[in-house]
Write an enzyme that holds these catalytic residues in place. Structure first.
Site, PDB file in Angstrom:
ATOM      1  N   SER A  85       0.662  -1.258   1.055  1.00 12.34           N
ATOM      2  CA  SER A  85       1.094  -2.384   1.557  1.00 12.34           C
ATOM      3  C   SER A  85       0.123  -3.657   1.987  1.00 12.34           C
ATOM      4  O   SER A  85      -0.642  -3.829   1.352  1.00 12.34           O
ATOM      5  CB  SER A  85       2.161  -2.296   2.220  1.00 12.34           C
ATOM      6  OG  SER A  85       2.919  -3.709   1.869  1.00 12.34           O
ATOM      7  N   ASP A  99      10.892  -3.576  -6.175  1.00  9.95           N
ATOM      8  CA  ASP A  99       9.877  -3.725  -4.021  1.00  9.95           C
ATOM      9  C   ASP A  99      11.754  -5.101  -3.666  1.00  9.95           C
ATOM     10  O   ASP A  99      11.217  -6.469  -4.083  1.00  9.95           O
ATOM     11  CB  ASP A  99       8.639  -4.035  -4.320  1.00  9.95           C
ATOM     12  CG  ASP A  99       8.310  -4.165  -2.967  1.00  9.95           C
ATOM     13  OD1 ASP A  99       9.019  -4.389  -1.895  1.00  9.95           O
ATOM     14  OD2 ASP A  99       7.106  -3.648  -2.663  1.00  9.95           O
ATOM     15  N   HIS A 132      10.179  -0.761  -1.944  1.00  6.22           N
ATOM     16  CA  HIS A 132       8.650  -0.692  -1.543  1.00  6.22           C
ATOM     17  C   HIS A 132       8.395   0.393  -0.888  1.00  6.22           C
ATOM     18  O   HIS A 132       8.246   0.868   0.095  1.00  6.22           O
ATOM     19  CB  HIS A 132       8.801  -1.767  -0.454  1.00  6.22           C
ATOM     20  CG  HIS A 132       7.262  -2.221   0.278  1.00  6.22           C
ATOM     21  ND1 HIS A 132       6.482  -2.896  -0.167  1.00  6.22           N
ATOM     22  CD2 HIS A 132       7.080  -1.792   1.713  1.00  6.22           C
ATOM     23  CE1 HIS A 132       6.089  -3.326   0.166  1.00  6.22           C
ATOM     24  NE2 HIS A 132       5.946  -2.665   1.721  1.00  6.22           N
TER      25      HIS A 132
END
Length: 326
Positions: A143, A271, A299
């Site tokens: 991320s 996501d 995610h």
């Protein structure tokens, strides 16, 4: 190699795939990973803490080193870190998790924190690891950490290959503007923005106690979106004019065309807060960049197997790609 992840039938939808993986899926099959902490002094008289996976048996000096850069508010205790710890242990690789400033459980000393485009910090960390490790180095960012890592790879160009053998980003918001607005909208705002702000605000207030006058506490406590928080805290503390400037300049996507080291950019198309329309296409990246964009996964989710599922598949796929391309 192409990894075509498909979520199990019992785990439908991006939100469920995201939350279930983080909270309930099995991260490891054996013992919980153990870490040994090392503190590094930074060039600006601050510190970062690096967690090394404790080895159950001696490894060769030239064993690959797997470096994991965590996501927003993450650490070596995050679900993905523990899942990768299991995979790298099985492969006989060393593993290190450098914590971004303030994320190791102790507030850092300088009037700064960390941000999505912190490629200078990545550069310093990887350079130090390269100096002390003779074998291959594989760097993976999750991320936020993946955006910063890819930002570094784009900035470094050919020089990146002198430091690492390959880089991977997993579920990274390489277009920060698109992702930032998505996470601040609707259900995402109620679930994810609220969750992140619940830890980010207290940490920022600790920073204000260290450095009175650093920002307006009333504005910060009133922030109910990441955009507002970044405008009060993240952007000005790290040299940006505001959130728009920060999200624009810190995004890794424009630099993917300059990457000259083996790179994998993995994003699930469902996501919750990274719109599929914002993901890079092959004509926007260099020939060194591989794009994996499975339709499911959420995610940093990617749970697999029979219920209750585990997190083995994604770390295996990423590590396998590294061995073939790095």
């Amino acid at each position: 190699m192409i990894w075509d992840y498909r979520a199990p039938w019992w785990l439908p939808g991006g939100n469920l795939q995201t939350i279930y993986a983080a909270k309930l899926a099995r991260r490891y099959s054996g013992h919980k990973p153990q870490w040994s902490r090392e503190r590094w002094d930074t060039p600006d008289s601050d510190f970062v803490d690096v967690d090394w996976r404790v080895e159950e048996s001696p490894l060769t000096e030239d064993a690959p080193l797997f470096v994991l850069f965590h996501g927003l508010e993450g650490s070596s205790s995050s679900h993905y870190a523990e899942a990768f710890a299991e995979e790298t242990r099985a492969r006989g690789w060393r593993m290190a998790v450098p914590h971004f400033r303030g994320c190791s459980g102790e507030i850092n000393w300088a009037p700064r924190a960390y941000h999505s485009g912190d490629f200078e910090e990545i550069a310093w960390m990887l350079s130090r690891l390269r100096q002390q490790h003779s074998g291959p180095i594989y760097a993976v960012g999750i991320s936020l950490g993946g955006n910063a890592l890819m930002r570094w790879a784009g900035e470094m160009g050919h020089a990146a290959a002198q430091v690492v053998n390959g880089v991977v980003s997993v579920c990274s918001p390489v277009d920060l503007t698109a992702s930032g607005h998505a996470i601040d909208t609707g259900l995402n705002k109620a679930i994810y923005a609220r969750m992140f702000l619940a830890t980010m605000k207290p940490r920022a207030m600790q920073k204000l106690q260290q450095f009175p006058g650093l920002f307006d506490p009333l504005e910060l406590m009133a922030a109910n979106t990441l955009y507002a928080f970044d405008n009060v805290f993240t952007a000005p503390l790290h040299g940006f004019r505001g959130t728009d400037d920060y999200w624009d300049r810190a995004s890794a996507k424009p630099g993917l065309s300059r990457v000259q080291v083996p790179a994998l950019v993995l994003n699930a198309r469902n996501d919750p807060f990274i719109p599929a329309s914002s993901l890079p296409t092959q004509d926007q990246v260099s020939d060194h960049v591989t794009l994996w964009q499975p339709n499911t996964g959420g995610h940093v989710g990617f749970a697999s197997g029979r219920f209750p599922g585990d997190l083995k598949e994604m770390p295996w796929a990423v590590s396998e790609w590294m061995t073939q391309h790095g």
